[in-house]
Motif scaffolding. Structure first.
Motif, PDB file in Angstrom:
ATOM      1  N   UNK A 299      74.757  38.047  23.904  1.00 33.66           N
ATOM      2  CA  UNK A 299      73.841  36.906  23.978  1.00 33.66           C
ATOM      3  C   UNK A 299      73.617  36.431  25.408  1.00 33.66           C
ATOM      4  N   UNK A 300      74.493  36.832  26.315  1.00 37.31           N
ATOM      5  CA  UNK A 300      74.478  36.280  27.677  1.00 37.31           C
ATOM      6  C   UNK A 300      74.180  37.389  28.682  1.00 37.31           C
ATOM      7  N   UNK A 301      72.933  37.788  28.753  1.00 36.76           N
ATOM      8  CA  UNK A 301      72.524  38.887  29.619  1.00 36.76           C
ATOM      9  C   UNK A 301      71.643  38.377  30.752  1.00 36.76           C
ATOM     10  N   UNK A 302      72.015  38.730  32.002  1.00 36.62           N
ATOM     11  CA  UNK A 302      71.137  38.426  33.136  1.00 36.62           C
ATOM     12  C   UNK A 302      71.015  39.629  34.061  1.00 36.62           C
ATOM     13  N   UNK A 303      71.344  40.816  33.541  1.00 40.68           N
ATOM     14  CA  UNK A 303      71.198  42.040  34.317  1.00 40.68           C
ATOM     15  C   UNK A 303      72.433  42.435  35.094  1.00 40.68           C
ATOM     16  N   UNK A 304      73.453  41.578  35.132  1.00 38.82           N
ATOM     17  CA  UNK A 304      74.676  41.878  35.873  1.00 38.82           C
ATOM     18  C   UNK A 304      75.849  41.809  34.905  1.00 38.82           C
ATOM     19  N   UNK A 305      76.447  42.947  34.537  1.00 36.86           N
ATOM     20  CA  UNK A 305      77.493  42.941  33.506  1.00 36.86           C
ATOM     21  C   UNK A 305      78.779  42.289  33.990  1.00 36.86           C
ATOM     22  N   UNK A 306      79.538  41.760  33.043  1.00 37.61           N
ATOM     23  CA  UNK A 306      80.842  41.190  33.336  1.00 37.61           C
ATOM     24  C   UNK A 306      81.882  42.305  33.439  1.00 37.61           C
ATOM     25  N   UNK A 307      83.102  41.914  33.845  1.00 37.75           N
ATOM     26  CA  UNK A 307      84.198  42.880  33.896  1.00 37.75           C
ATOM     27  C   UNK A 307      84.315  43.621  32.572  1.00 37.75           C
ATOM     28  N   UNK A 308      84.724  44.865  32.632  1.00 40.12           N
ATOM     29  CA  UNK A 308      85.004  45.746  31.497  1.00 40.12           C
ATOM     30  C   UNK A 308      83.738  46.328  30.897  1.00 40.12           C
ATOM     31  N   UNK A 309      82.722  45.492  30.633  1.00 42.67           N
ATOM     32  CA  UNK A 309      81.494  46.034  30.060  1.00 42.67           C
ATOM     33  C   UNK A 309      80.828  46.963  31.068  1.00 42.67           C
ATOM     34  N   UNK A 310      80.970  46.665  32.370  1.00 40.57           N
ATOM     35  CA  UNK A 310      80.416  47.525  33.414  1.00 40.57           C
ATOM     36  C   UNK A 310      81.113  48.886  33.423  1.00 40.57           C
TER      37      UNK A 310
END
Length: 479
Positions: A299-310
């Motif tokens: 739900x919280x996407x701004x084009x820059x992934x958080x830790x682990x998802x990257x």
């Protein structure tokens, strides 16, 4: 109120006897079609039904039901007429209790509404029907039915930016607002399952408004809870799904201030010790608090992934919220502390502590900073001066593959290279003949490989604490 598909052959209704069961009683009932005086508008969506007609849509019936002494529940069945070509999505008729005998009366709920829906009725219509159900006298059974219908229909939603999704979230909010006092464990779990599904499905990417509905749901979990004071466990409600864990609690400032929420895999939030003011004359006044752990940032996407998802893993979002009146929360002289397990070692000087800003739809870092003293290199520790949805992003480098086998291999290689170089150098010193160019080149190559391996091993261990300049120097030596 009952809804039935038009391809069904009949609809079954229940008649309940309340207020006692002494003696035998009889109640008469009959079907009737809707008239101009009946309200055929469904919910707040403005959808209008049409009147079902006896003989065309259903079979007229007039009969009586007998309750023997001790009996409290009877069922009746009304036959439907199958339509070859339906011309409307929904039709309505009524079944009413006309009179009772044996000292009984028909009471306030003497009429049932039956809605006949089209076989191919869409999700939007189904949602409006749920909304209309909520206008009736609410019971746990009705809220349970609504939760089940929401669970069944969530998979049919189109997802991103759809009108259906907007209506769906409105209905979810109404179920939460109106049904909180009637929750059973199964209702709570079913509603949490709805949110978990939307968190795991890619089609709901960027829909951060779902996060706000989730917060309201978690608050609703403790709507009937007693106040937590000195560890009254009944005031804490915790639910868990694959990608979502929620916990709501109702507590006094003494229990809220300094409280810690920790997950099984080490994620942690610690509230300031002076977060909530002690109200003069009312130190035991309760406030509601929620903690949410999300393992995806769908739900919280701004084009820059958080830790682990990257890195192909699971993102980690920790959310904390407090339901208090204005002025009760002090300016945070002491920050909220949180810790996120990155699953891999955080690169030196990497990592950013962020929070989700709903208005701009972005992860921001205002008021948040990374703590310099880190207990474990596989965690990023942060502090922020507000309560919200927290995350962290940056780069990880966990010395991939640096296990015992690799360490042993490096040791063997170093000893072998040193031995080869020493043997050649020893023969060259002891021999009276000049050293061949090929031998000199071989010795230079072996020494270069030996030195490179030494620097590589040193760099791996030094990178744990090395600055970017020191890492650059080691890289230069390797080249």
């Amino acid at each position: 109120l009952t809804a039935v598909s038009e391809d069904g052959r009949s609809v079954t209704l229940l008649i309940q006897r309340v207020g006692g069961s002494l003696g035998a009683v009889t109640v008469a009932y009959q079907t009737r079609s809707a008239t101009n005086s009946d309200d055929l508008v469904i919910g707040t969506g403005g959808l209008e039904a049409t009147a079902a007609r006896a003989g065309t849509d259903y079979v007229f019936r007039e009969d009586t039901v007998e309750f023997a002494e001790g009996e409290t529940l009877k069922s009746i069945s009304i036959n439907l007429v199958t339509q070859a070509k339906p011309n409307t999505d929904i039709k309505i008729f009524y079944v009413e209790l006309t009179q009772a005998s044996g000292g009984a009366t028909t009471g306030a709920f003497a009429e049932a509404t039956v809605r006949i829906t089209s076989v191919d009725a869409g999700v939007e219509l189904s949602l409006l029907l749920i909304e209309a159900d909520l206008q009736d006298e609410l019971t746990s059974a009705l809220i349970s039915s609504a939760a089940q219908k929401l669970s069944d229909s969530v998979q049919l939603l189109a997802g991103t930016d759809s009108r259906e999704l907007g209506i769906y979230l409105e209905v979810v909010e109404k179920v939460v607002e109106k049904g909180a006092a009637l929750y059973t464990r199964s209702i709570k779990e079913r509603l949490l399952g709805v949110f978990n599904y939307m968190l795991e499905e890619k089609k709901f990417e960027g829909q951060s408004s779902i996060g706000l509905k989730l917060q309201k749901f978690v608050f609703s979990l403790v709507s009937r809870a007693s106040c937590l004071d000195v560890a009254n466990a009944s005031s804490i409600d915790r639910l868990e799904e694959n990608s979502l864990t929620v916990q709501g609690m109702r507590a006094t400032p003494r229990e809220i201030n300094g409280r810690k929420f920790e997950t099984a895999d080490g994620h942690l939030i610690t509230l300031p010790s002076g977060l909530v003011k002690q109200v003069a004359g009312d130190p035991a006044k309760c406030r509601d608090l929620y903690f949410i752990h999300m393992k995806k940032q769908t739900w919280f996407q701004d084009g820059d992934p958080l830790f682990n998802e990257a890195d192909g893993g699971s993102a980690q979002i920790l959310s904390i919220g407090l339901n208090v009146s204005s002025g009760e929360v002090q300016n945070l002289a002491e920050n909220v502390l949180y810790r996120i397990n990155t699953e891999k070692r955080v690169q030196p000087n990497s990592g950013e502590c962020v929070y989700w800003h709903y208005q701009s739809g972005r992860w921001l870092s205002d008021g948040c900073k990374k703590r310099t003293q880190v207990v474990d290199e596989n965690f990023i520790e942060c502090e922020c001066n507000h309560l919200t949805d927290f995350g962290a992003r940056g780069e990880t480098d966990d010395r991939v593959g640096w296990g015992v086998a690799i360490q042993v291999s490096c040791f063997i290689a170093l000893v072998s290279l040193l031995l080869v170089w020493s043997i050649h150098y020893g023969f060259a010193c002891c021999s009276n003949s000049p050293m061949l160019i090929s031998v000199k080149l071989l010795m230079h190559l072996v020494f270069a490989a030996f030195a490179t391996e030494i620097i590589l091993v040193a760099a791996i261990y030094a990178s744990k604490t090395a600055t970017s300049q020191e890492c650059g120097a080691l890289g230069g030596l390797l080249h």
